[in-house]
Design a protein around this motif. Sequence first.
Motif, PDB file in Angstrom:
ATOM      1  N   ALA A 146     -16.962  10.246  73.378  1.00  0.00           N
ATOM      2  CA  ALA A 146     -17.847  10.879  73.677  1.00  0.00           C
ATOM      3  C   ALA A 146     -17.414  12.675  72.788  1.00  0.00           C
ATOM      4  N   ILE A 147     -16.376  12.755  73.159  1.00  0.00           N
ATOM      5  CA  ILE A 147     -16.130  13.564  72.411  1.00  0.00           C
ATOM      6  C   ILE A 147     -16.741  13.876  70.884  1.00  0.00           C
ATOM      7  N   LEU A 176      -9.274  14.725  68.019  1.00  0.00           N
ATOM      8  CA  LEU A 176      -8.197  13.909  67.942  1.00  0.00           C
ATOM      9  C   LEU A 176      -6.910  15.145  69.271  1.00  0.00           C
ATOM     10  N   PHE A 177      -7.289  15.879  68.802  1.00  0.00           N
ATOM     11  CA  PHE A 177      -6.678  16.867  70.382  1.00  0.00           C
ATOM     12  C   PHE A 177      -7.460  16.880  71.179  1.00  0.00           C
ATOM     13  N   ILE A 178      -8.455  17.221  71.477  1.00  0.00           N
ATOM     14  CA  ILE A 178      -9.122  17.667  72.972  1.00  0.00           C
ATOM     15  C   ILE A 178      -8.877  16.104  73.675  1.00  0.00           C
ATOM     16  N   LEU A 237       0.696  15.866  68.873  1.00  0.00           N
ATOM     17  CA  LEU A 237       1.713  15.974  69.641  1.00  0.00           C
ATOM     18  C   LEU A 237       1.758  16.901  70.413  1.00  0.00           C
ATOM     19  N   LEU A 238       1.477  18.011  69.925  1.00  0.00           N
ATOM     20  CA  LEU A 238       1.450  19.669  70.642  1.00  0.00           C
ATOM     21  C   LEU A 238       0.675  19.371  72.233  1.00  0.00           C
ATOM     22  N   ALA A 239      -0.279  18.584  71.796  1.00  0.00           N
ATOM     23  CA  ALA A 239      -1.139  18.243  73.164  1.00  0.00           C
ATOM     24  C   ALA A 239      -0.501  17.638  74.362  1.00  0.00           C
ATOM     25  N   ILE A 240       0.550  17.325  74.136  1.00  0.00           N
ATOM     26  CA  ILE A 240       1.502  16.302  75.276  1.00  0.00           C
ATOM     27  C   ILE A 240       2.013  17.307  76.140  1.00  0.00           C
ATOM     28  N   PRO A 241       2.378  18.227  75.363  1.00  0.00           N
ATOM     29  CA  PRO A 241       2.947  19.427  76.318  1.00  0.00           C
ATOM     30  C   PRO A 241       1.919  20.634  76.817  1.00  0.00           C
ATOM     31  N   LEU A 247      -6.007  24.959  79.176  1.00  0.00           N
ATOM     32  CA  LEU A 247      -7.378  24.933  78.184  1.00  0.00           C
ATOM     33  C   LEU A 247      -7.400  26.153  77.264  1.00  0.00           C
ATOM     34  N   ILE A 248      -7.549  27.658  78.054  1.00  0.00           N
ATOM     35  CA  ILE A 248      -7.198  28.846  77.109  1.00  0.00           C
ATOM     36  C   ILE A 248      -5.954  28.335  76.319  1.00  0.00           C
ATOM     37  N   PHE A 249      -4.781  28.498  76.885  1.00  0.00           N
ATOM     38  CA  PHE A 249      -3.958  28.194  76.085  1.00  0.00           C
ATOM     39  C   PHE A 249      -3.599  27.347  74.655  1.00  0.00           C
ATOM     40  N   ALA A 250      -4.768  26.094  74.953  1.00  0.00           N
ATOM     41  CA  ALA A 250      -4.444  25.177  73.841  1.00  0.00           C
ATOM     42  C   ALA A 250      -5.280  25.728  72.234  1.00  0.00           C
TER      43      ALA A 250
END
Length: 373
Positions: A33-34, A84-86, A307-311, A325-328
């Motif tokens: 979808a993304i 991938l990140f989102i 991997l950053l998306a996990i925390p 979401l803003i921080f990401a």
Amino acid sequence: QLFSLSPNLPPKVKVKMIFQRAALREFASTAIAIFVALFAIMLTTQLIRLLGQAAGGSLASDAVVALLGFSALNYLPVQLSLTLFITVLLSLSRSYRDSEMVVWFTCGLPLTAWVRPVLTFAAPMVATISVLALFLSPWALSKSAEYRQKIASRDDVSRVAPGSFKESSSADRVFFVEEVAGNEIGDQGISRESAGRVRNIFISSVQHGRLGVMAAAQGHQEVFPNGDHFLVMENGRRYEGTPGQSDYRVMQFERYAVRVESREARGIVMTPKNLTVLQLATNPTAPNLGELLWRLGIPLAALNLALLAIPLSFVNPRAGRTNNLIFAVLTYMIYSNLISVSQAWVAQGRLDFWIGVWLVHVVMFVLLLLLHK
């Protein structure tokens, strides 16, 4: 699902397997979808840009589709990296909001246990991004440059499209063709019929300071024995001079040949962006090393971001849902800009390539380890 698993497995392992299977399915559906949304946005913006160039006359209208395809290939690595990140971020954030993470932590499973399913999902995407960034993206840029050069080197008659006015490359003539016989346009913009006939031709030209206008019922293109190209007009009239003056003339003709200037084809300008990886490595100039750093950085950044998306996916259900979401988004922007800065510094000779190619990714990986703690 608990009963479908082996009864000999401990409950912690069963819960882990169930969550990982569900996560992989959710990752796949969310990623599709993304990617479709991002790809549609990219195609729309590029199409608007190319149509603007075609409307302004700097690009042939029949080149829009081909250049749009080359542009899509060029932007695919960045799109897949962002997808991938989102995907990981939104999927795990939903688990926090729906309190599924409570079950995960209650079973004694740490947050780092998500690394394996995320890597399982990310590995084929990172491999695809690597192939696109290292090989297909520069190939698409090179072919796009070749196609643009090929379109620009066509002669004036070849650039004529039925129903539209076209200016010659030397800006001293304007061509108009109302209709092409048979409505079949070949590779050179002229009918595929043997005679290459066109109907209702209009040509306005300036010769020796005098304005001449020619109109003919039909015509065709011919190549003379010496190799010159001519547009031969039949059964028409030529109006020369300024109306009202004594030297104004009107002439009728049965056959009138207008010489068409052929533009010499030039080779494409080779830049670091359209060079192959082998060419960049064998000619290690500062700009080439900067481009190589960028290409290697895209798949490395995609892996780090997954991997950053996990925390970064942590959401407190009782607090606001947009803070993470803003921080990401800020993390992604900073990461991308740091890679661009490293590329610019290497291209300018201010930073060694072997330091720049790893520096940003190592810093982000250390940040990843700190966030996991």
